[in-house]
Design a protein around this motif. Structure first.
Motif, PDB file in Angstrom:
ATOM      1  N   TYR B  23       0.837  -1.185   0.070  1.00  0.00           N
ATOM      2  CA  TYR B  23      -0.006  -0.037   0.008  1.00  0.00           C
ATOM      3  C   TYR B  23       0.887   1.226   0.120  1.00  0.00           C
ATOM      4  O   TYR B  23       2.029   1.203   0.723  1.00  0.00           O
ATOM      5  CB  TYR B  23      -0.638  -0.003   1.267  1.00  0.00           C
ATOM      6  CG  TYR B  23      -1.983  -0.952   1.208  1.00  0.00           C
ATOM      7  CD1 TYR B  23      -3.107  -0.653   0.476  1.00  0.00           C
ATOM      8  CD2 TYR B  23      -1.996  -2.232   2.058  1.00  0.00           C
ATOM      9  CE1 TYR B  23      -4.301  -1.494   0.450  1.00  0.00           C
ATOM     10  CE2 TYR B  23      -3.091  -3.101   2.002  1.00  0.00           C
ATOM     11  CZ  TYR B  23      -4.248  -2.862   1.177  1.00  0.00           C
ATOM     12  OH  TYR B  23      -5.097  -3.606   1.069  1.00  0.00           O
ATOM     13  N   SER B  32       2.135  -5.545   2.489  1.00  0.00           N
ATOM     14  CA  SER B  32       1.355  -6.310   3.242  1.00  0.00           C
ATOM     15  C   SER B  32       1.164  -7.591   2.822  1.00  0.00           C
ATOM     16  O   SER B  32       0.845  -8.474   3.567  1.00  0.00           O
ATOM     17  CB  SER B  32      -0.096  -5.412   3.505  1.00  0.00           C
ATOM     18  OG  SER B  32      -0.695  -5.242   2.176  1.00  0.00           O
ATOM     19  N   GLY B  53      -4.078  -7.983  10.590  1.00  0.00           N
ATOM     20  CA  GLY B  53      -3.185  -7.378   9.912  1.00  0.00           C
ATOM     21  C   GLY B  53      -2.046  -8.053   9.053  1.00  0.00           C
ATOM     22  O   GLY B  53      -1.060  -7.501   8.400  1.00  0.00           O
ATOM     23  N   CYS B  54      -2.371  -9.271   8.610  1.00  0.00           N
ATOM     24  CA  CYS B  54      -1.372  -9.977   7.834  1.00  0.00           C
ATOM     25  C   CYS B  54      -1.687  -9.894   6.444  1.00  0.00           C
ATOM     26  O   CYS B  54      -0.960 -10.512   5.474  1.00  0.00           O
ATOM     27  CB  CYS B  54      -1.242 -11.598   8.490  1.00  0.00           C
ATOM     28  SG  CYS B  54      -2.959 -12.766   7.710  1.00  0.00           S
ATOM     29  N   GLY B  55      -2.980  -9.634   5.916  1.00  0.00           N
ATOM     30  CA  GLY B  55      -3.198  -9.095   4.719  1.00  0.00           C
ATOM     31  C   GLY B  55      -4.327 -10.186   4.207  1.00  0.00           C
ATOM     32  O   GLY B  55      -4.312 -10.250   2.785  1.00  0.00           O
ATOM     33  N   LYS B  56      -5.269 -10.707   4.951  1.00  0.00           N
ATOM     34  CA  LYS B  56      -6.249 -11.531   4.419  1.00  0.00           C
ATOM     35  C   LYS B  56      -7.168 -10.941   3.767  1.00  0.00           C
ATOM     36  O   LYS B  56      -7.455 -11.237   2.437  1.00  0.00           O
ATOM     37  CB  LYS B  56      -6.815 -12.256   5.789  1.00  0.00           C
ATOM     38  CG  LYS B  56      -5.860 -13.167   6.757  1.00  0.00           C
ATOM     39  CD  LYS B  56      -6.736 -13.680   7.772  1.00  0.00           C
ATOM     40  CE  LYS B  56      -7.306 -12.834   8.761  1.00  0.00           C
ATOM     41  NZ  LYS B  56      -6.489 -11.896   9.464  1.00  0.00           N
ATOM     42  N   SER B  57      -7.540  -9.887   4.166  1.00  0.00           N
ATOM     43  CA  SER B  57      -8.650  -8.767   3.550  1.00  0.00           C
ATOM     44  C   SER B  57      -8.191  -8.334   1.951  1.00  0.00           C
ATOM     45  O   SER B  57      -8.716  -8.295   1.191  1.00  0.00           O
ATOM     46  CB  SER B  57      -9.230  -7.662   4.280  1.00  0.00           C
ATOM     47  OG  SER B  57      -9.780  -8.078   5.439  1.00  0.00           O
ATOM     48  N   THR B  58      -6.770  -7.926   2.334  1.00  0.00           N
ATOM     49  CA  THR B  58      -6.051  -7.461   0.875  1.00  0.00           C
ATOM     50  C   THR B  58      -6.008  -8.660  -0.125  1.00  0.00           C
ATOM     51  O   THR B  58      -6.377  -8.299  -1.283  1.00  0.00           O
ATOM     52  CB  THR B  58      -4.666  -7.161   1.342  1.00  0.00           C
ATOM     53  OG1 THR B  58      -4.750  -6.083   2.207  1.00  0.00           O
ATOM     54  CG2 THR B  58      -3.792  -6.821   0.262  1.00  0.00           C
ATOM     55  N   ARG B 221       2.221 -10.054   9.141  1.00  0.00           N
ATOM     56  CA  ARG B 221       2.614  -9.392   7.945  1.00  0.00           C
ATOM     57  C   ARG B 221       4.216  -8.843   7.858  1.00  0.00           C
ATOM     58  O   ARG B 221       4.733  -8.828   8.856  1.00  0.00           O
ATOM     59  CB  ARG B 221       2.060  -7.800   8.468  1.00  0.00           C
ATOM     60  CG  ARG B 221       1.859  -6.793   7.202  1.00  0.00           C
ATOM     61  CD  ARG B 221       1.386  -5.590   7.823  1.00  0.00           C
ATOM     62  NE  ARG B 221       2.202  -4.914   8.762  1.00  0.00           N
ATOM     63  CZ  ARG B 221       2.751  -3.521   8.516  1.00  0.00           C
ATOM     64  NH1 ARG B 221       1.866  -2.806   7.873  1.00  0.00           N
ATOM     65  NH2 ARG B 221       3.511  -3.070   9.429  1.00  0.00           N
TER      66      ARG B 221
HETATM   67  N1  LIG Z   1      -5.795   1.103   2.337  1.00  0.00           N
HETATM   68  C1  LIG Z   1      -4.833   0.634   3.131  1.00  0.00           C
HETATM   69  N2  LIG Z   1      -3.743   1.572   2.965  1.00  0.00           N
HETATM   70  C2  LIG Z   1      -2.596   1.298   3.552  1.00  0.00           C
HETATM   71  N3  LIG Z   1      -2.370   0.415   4.524  1.00  0.00           N
HETATM   72  C3  LIG Z   1      -3.354  -0.585   4.569  1.00  0.00           C
HETATM   73  C4  LIG Z   1      -4.753  -0.434   3.713  1.00  0.00           C
HETATM   74  N4  LIG Z   1      -5.517  -1.651   3.963  1.00  0.00           N
HETATM   75  C5  LIG Z   1      -4.769  -2.553   4.397  1.00  0.00           C
HETATM   76  N5  LIG Z   1      -3.461  -1.890   4.822  1.00  0.00           N
HETATM   77  C6  LIG Z   1      -2.511  -2.442   5.702  1.00  0.00           C
HETATM   78  O1  LIG Z   1      -2.254  -3.675   5.088  1.00  0.00           O
HETATM   79  C7  LIG Z   1      -2.190  -4.681   6.228  1.00  0.00           C
HETATM   80  C8  LIG Z   1      -3.248  -5.900   5.846  1.00  0.00           C
HETATM   81  O2  LIG Z   1      -4.485  -5.436   6.120  1.00  0.00           O
HETATM   82  P1  LIG Z   1      -5.542  -6.603   5.833  1.00  0.00           P
HETATM   83  O3  LIG Z   1      -5.494  -6.873   4.591  1.00  0.00           O
HETATM   84  O4  LIG Z   1      -7.038  -5.497   6.149  1.00  0.00           O
HETATM   85  O5  LIG Z   1      -5.388  -7.304   7.047  1.00  0.00           O
HETATM   86  P2  LIG Z   1      -6.223  -8.577   7.833  1.00  0.00           P
HETATM   87  O6  LIG Z   1      -7.303  -8.498   6.935  1.00  0.00           O
HETATM   88  O7  LIG Z   1      -5.407  -9.847   7.699  1.00  0.00           O
HETATM   89  O8  LIG Z   1      -6.415  -8.126   9.178  1.00  0.00           O
HETATM   90  C9  LIG Z   1      -2.325  -4.177   7.369  1.00  0.00           C
HETATM   91  O9  LIG Z   1      -1.136  -3.927   8.247  1.00  0.00           O
HETATM   92  C10 LIG Z   1      -3.146  -2.916   7.300  1.00  0.00           C
HETATM   93  O10 LIG Z   1      -2.777  -1.779   8.171  1.00  0.00           O
END
Ligand SMILES: Nc1ncnc2c1ncn2[C@@H]1O[C@H](COP(=O)(O)OP(=O)(O)O)[C@@H](O)[C@H]1O
Ligand SMILES: [Mg+2]
Lengths: 268, 266
Positions: B23, B32, B53-58, B221
């Motif tokens: 990001y 991430s 915060g490991c990037g699952k949603s990402t 992460r």
């Molecule tokens: N839009 C964004 N901008 C900057 N950093 C982001 C954004 N979305 C997520 N992150 C960062 O990327 C990492 C992974 O986020 P995320 O995929 O939401 O994790 P999870 O779903 O595993 O908890 C986190 O450290 C978060 O802070």
């Protein structure tokens, strides 16, 4: 056990009764204060004198309030007509926002009462300068509330729309606009009451008609009952305009939180 | 009768080809996701567990075409993902139901926006409503429902256009344990009836094992694959299996990853 009520509960709890009860209480208190502290009528008139004046001068007050009403409606209408599209441009374009928003905030900081005489110089003594004055006061709350409404869309909702492959138009009509409506309406309500103030400011500086003009005359003659009566008429104008916006809101967003009369949640 | 859960002969439907994500933030690039390389097979139920915060949603957003990859790519049915694919339904962490629409109208939003035939859509919507136990609540607004019912409505919305792929991001995170187990049973039934490919993100290890053909464990992460486990339990699975030896041993193995990392996402 039975409790004794001054009024039947149904009356006390109805929407309209409560403010009326409050008004009656204020009148009683007002009357009481004047009697107890022996306040002379050239400082604060007695409520009965104001009421009598209201009845006696009603034809005149009604005629003058029409002028103020037209100017208010004109200014309020222009606020909607220009405020909402400009707010949408600001919400959707960083470029427009960076140029226009600071300018708007700057223009709002200019005291309207100070520039109102200018409108007389530019536009004369007709209704137009009053409309402009009402517009200048009513415009800003509409813009701020609308911008906030369109910008407050959650990212997950945007993701949802994109996952459905929504077009820009669908995104606007099915997501952004309904989502922004509650905020837009709260801006319109503030704007409605400010537009009344704007119209009166316009009448103060250069007019021979309108409630603002009546106030000027009453002030010059130390006619306090007339002044208070005029103020009452003005307040009623604000209340009526507010109520109209409220009714339209009820029709357009019956789903909103503020409309949930009896909240009942079911469990799975 | 569903196909054998561990069936590696099924073709890959979703392929991660070295996909990675950083990001751009005010403080610079935040990595991430490290380059990921794995497949999700057609008809497979795959869960991802990992610390927060490991990037699952990402990863889920990358698969859904909602985020561009920084490096590498993802292919769905041989086509590179460059935006939201047609045959995907997503269940988000918050139900994201529109407050101004009733349950049925919220479900039908998917049909309206995609301009699919209304008649068949509403028929399917009613079937789904019945299946998830929301019958009688079609005309209620979201705020009139409990959390579990809201999430069930959002699952219906993700399924109403009959997508081949279902992506779910911690859909049951906000539910109490009992409702959650009920939802797990329902989800298993939906999946085995509709033969969809499912990617489920969860922070519950038992939930992941109970539902999945395979469980993918992610590291902290920036996320990478810490392990992938086959779940050899027969289907349909029952809640009683959760007390079994096999189940317990697998849960222990997966849990060990988090203790090794010193963090458990809960
Ligand atoms: N839009 C964004 N901008 C900057 N950093 C982001 C954004 N979305 C997520 N992150 C960062 O990327 C990492 C992974 O986020 P995320 O995929 O939401 O994790 P999870 O779903 O595993 O908890 C986190 O450290 C978060 O802070
Ligand atoms: Mg997440």
């Amino acid at each position: 056990m039975s409790t004794v009520h001054l009024w039947p509960r149904r009356v006390v709890e109805s929407q309209l009764a409560r403010p009326l009860i409050l008004i009656v209480l204020i009148f009683v208190l007002w009357d009481l204060v004047i009697r107890v502290f022996k306040i002379p009528p050239y400082l604060i008139p007695a409520p009965w004198d104001v009421a009598r004046m209201l009845v006696a001068e009603w034809p005149r007050l009604w005629r003058e309030s029409l002028f103020t009403g037209y100017a208010t409606l004109g200014g309020f209408g222009l606020s909607i007509l220009f405020g909402i599209p400009i707010a949408m441009l600001i919400a959707y374009s960083r470029l427009v926002e960076s140029y226009v928003y600071p300018l708007l905030v700057f223009s709002q900081s200019v005291p309207k009462i100070a520039i109102a005489p200018l409108f007389v110089v530019w536009f004369g003594f007709g209704i137009f300068p009053k409309v402009i004055s009402a517009f200048l006061l009513g415009f800003f709350p509409v813009v701020v509330a609308t911008v906030m409404g369109f910008k407050s869309m959650e990212t997950e909702m945007i993701d949802l729309a994109r996952s459905m492959r929504a077009s820009r138009l669908q995104m606007f009509l099915k997501f952004s606009l309904p989502q922004a409506l509650p905020s837009i309406f709260s801006g319109l309500k503030v704007s409605a009451t400010l537009a009344v103030v704007g119209a009166v400011v316009g009448e103060f500086v250069g007019s021979n008609s309108g409630i603002g003009y009546v106030l000027q005359i009453a002030n010059g003659n130390f006619d306090l009952p007339l002044m208070f009566a005029a103020l009452f008429v003005l307040s009623m104008m604000g209340v009526i305009l507010f109520a109209i916006v409220d009714v339209v809101e009820k029709m357009m967003i019956p789903w909103h939180q503020s409309r949930r009369a009896d909240v009942m949640t079911v469990t799975a | 009768m569903h196909m054998d859960p561990g069936d590696a002969t099924r073709p890959a439907l979703i392929r991660m080809l070295g996909v990675a994500k950083s990001y751009r933030t005010a403080e610079g690039e935040v990595e991430s996701l490290q380059p990921l390389e794995f497949d999700i097979r057609e008809g497979e139920f795959l869960s991802i567990v990992g610390p927060s915060g490991c990037g699952k949603s990402t990863l889920l957003k990358l698969v859904g075409g909602l985020l561009p990859a920084t490096r590498g790519s993802i292919e769905i049915a041989g086509k590179r993902v460059e935006g939201p694919a047609g045959s995907i339904g997503i269940v988000f962490q918050n139900h994201v139901l529109l407050a101004w629409r009733t349950v049925l109208e919220n479900i039908m939003l998917q049909i309206e926006v995609r301009k699919l035939p209304h008649g068949r859509g509403i028929e399917h919507a009613r079937e789904l409503v019945e299946m998830v136990g929301l019958k009688g609540f079609e005309n209620k607004y979201p705020w009139q429902l409990s959390g579990g019912m809201q999430q069930r409505a959002s699952i219906c919305r993700a399924l109403v256009h009959d997508p081949a792929i279902l992506l779910m991001d911690e859909p049951f995170g906000a539910l109490d344990a009992m409702t959650r187990e009920k939802m797990n049973l329902e989800l298993q039934r939906i999946w085995s009836a509709a033969k969809k490919t499912v990617l489920l993100i969860t922070h519950s290890i038992p939930e992941a094992i109970f539902l999945s053909d395979r469980v993918l464990v992610m590291s902290e992460r920036p996320g990478s694959i810490a392990g992938i486990y086959d779940v050899p339990l027969p289907r349909p699975r029952t809640l009683a299996m959760m007390g079994g030896v096999e189940f317990g041993a697998l849960a222990q193995t997966i849990r060990a990853h988090f203790y090794a990392q010193g963090s458990l996402d809960a």
